[in-house]
Design an enzyme around this catalytic site. Structure first.
Site, PDB file in Angstrom:
ATOM      1  N   GLY A  13      86.009 -40.476   5.197  1.00  0.00           N
ATOM      2  CA  GLY A  13      85.976 -41.081   3.860  1.00  0.00           C
ATOM      3  C   GLY A  13      84.569 -41.440   3.416  1.00  0.00           C
ATOM      4  CE1 TYR A 138      92.858 -51.241   0.618  1.00  0.00           C
ATOM      5  CE2 TYR A 138      91.570 -52.676  -0.813  1.00  0.00           C
ATOM      6  CZ  TYR A 138      91.642 -51.763   0.229  1.00  0.00           C
ATOM      7  OH  TYR A 138      90.501 -51.387   0.877  1.00  0.00           O
ATOM      8  CE  LYS A 142      91.088 -53.173   4.140  1.00  0.00           C
ATOM      9  NZ  LYS A 142      91.200 -52.335   5.350  1.00  0.00           N
ATOM     10  CG  ASN A 167      83.357 -53.251  -6.186  1.00  0.00           C
ATOM     11  OD1 ASN A 167      84.212 -53.353  -5.316  1.00  0.00           O
ATOM     12  ND2 ASN A 167      83.419 -53.915  -7.315  1.00  0.00           N
ATOM     13  CB  ILE A 168      80.306 -48.749  -1.945  1.00  0.00           C
ATOM     14  CG1 ILE A 168      81.674 -48.693  -1.268  1.00  0.00           C
ATOM     15  CG2 ILE A 168      79.493 -49.898  -1.394  1.00  0.00           C
ATOM     16  CD1 ILE A 168      81.625 -48.467   0.203  1.00  0.00           C
TER      17      ILE A 168
END
Length: 191
Positions: A13, A138, A142, A167-168
């Site tokens: 990923g 989600y 997490k 955030n990436i």
């Protein structure tokens, strides 16, 4: 000194590929990095997860694998995001404990933070309120990583921790209009 074997789940990923690139250029000679994706093991299945650990024999684990998606995917399948991530995490944590890995580092997301909060935010604020409703399946899944880290440490003395990157995006990300975390600029219309 014995070789460190670092198992990277989610190795195909976005973040996994970035880590792979760095380790290829800056890896230590006493480390062997093993990057795996969903084709290498079904982390939703404990037997498959155990078989992966038996095959790789990791001393360290970087757990990046997750069911991820954008706004529309999260809203469409909140239960699926919850269940699949909790099951995957549980299997990884148990396999790490059983294999006596020296360290497990899991990757969270900024969506774990409360929707209504004060800034700046830090890791002590993760459980201070509900996450945004759009990705609560989600986000809550997490958040459980934080609890698992603490519980495995208290009960078994495990060295399990997590990181919360901002955030990436980048190469190897998902840019599908319906299921990605990013909207393509070509689909935005402004006036």
């Amino acid at each position: 000194m014995s070789e460190k074997v670092v198992l990277v789940t989610g190795g195909t990923g976005l973040v996994g590929k970035a880590v792979e690139y760095i380790t290829q250029h800056e890896g230590a000679p006493d480390e062997r990095w093993v990057f795996v994706g969903s084709k290498d093991a079904d982390l939703l299945n404990m037997e498959s997860t155990k078989a992966l650990f038996d095959r790789v024999k990791p001393t360290h684990v970087l757990h990046l694998a997750a069911q991820v998606g954008g706004l529309f995917a999260n809203m469409r399948d909140k239960v699926g995001f919850w269940r699949n991530n909790v099951i995957m995490q549980d299997n990884i944590f148990q396999a790490c404990n059983d294999a006596k890995v020296q360290k497990l580092v899991s990757c969270l997301s900024t969506c774990v933070f409360p929707d209504k909060t004060t800034y700046p935010i830090d890791e002590t604020m993760v459980h201070n309120g509900p996450p945004h409703f759009s990705n609560e399946g989600y986000a809550y899944a997490k958040r459980m990583v934080d609890m698992q880290n603490r519980l495995y440490n208290e009960q078994y003395g495990c060295n399990f921790t997590s990181v919360i990157p901002t955030n990436i995006f980048g190469p190897h990300d998902n840019y599908d209009l319906q299921d990605s975390e990013w909207l393509s600029c070509s689909h935005l219309h402004t006036r």
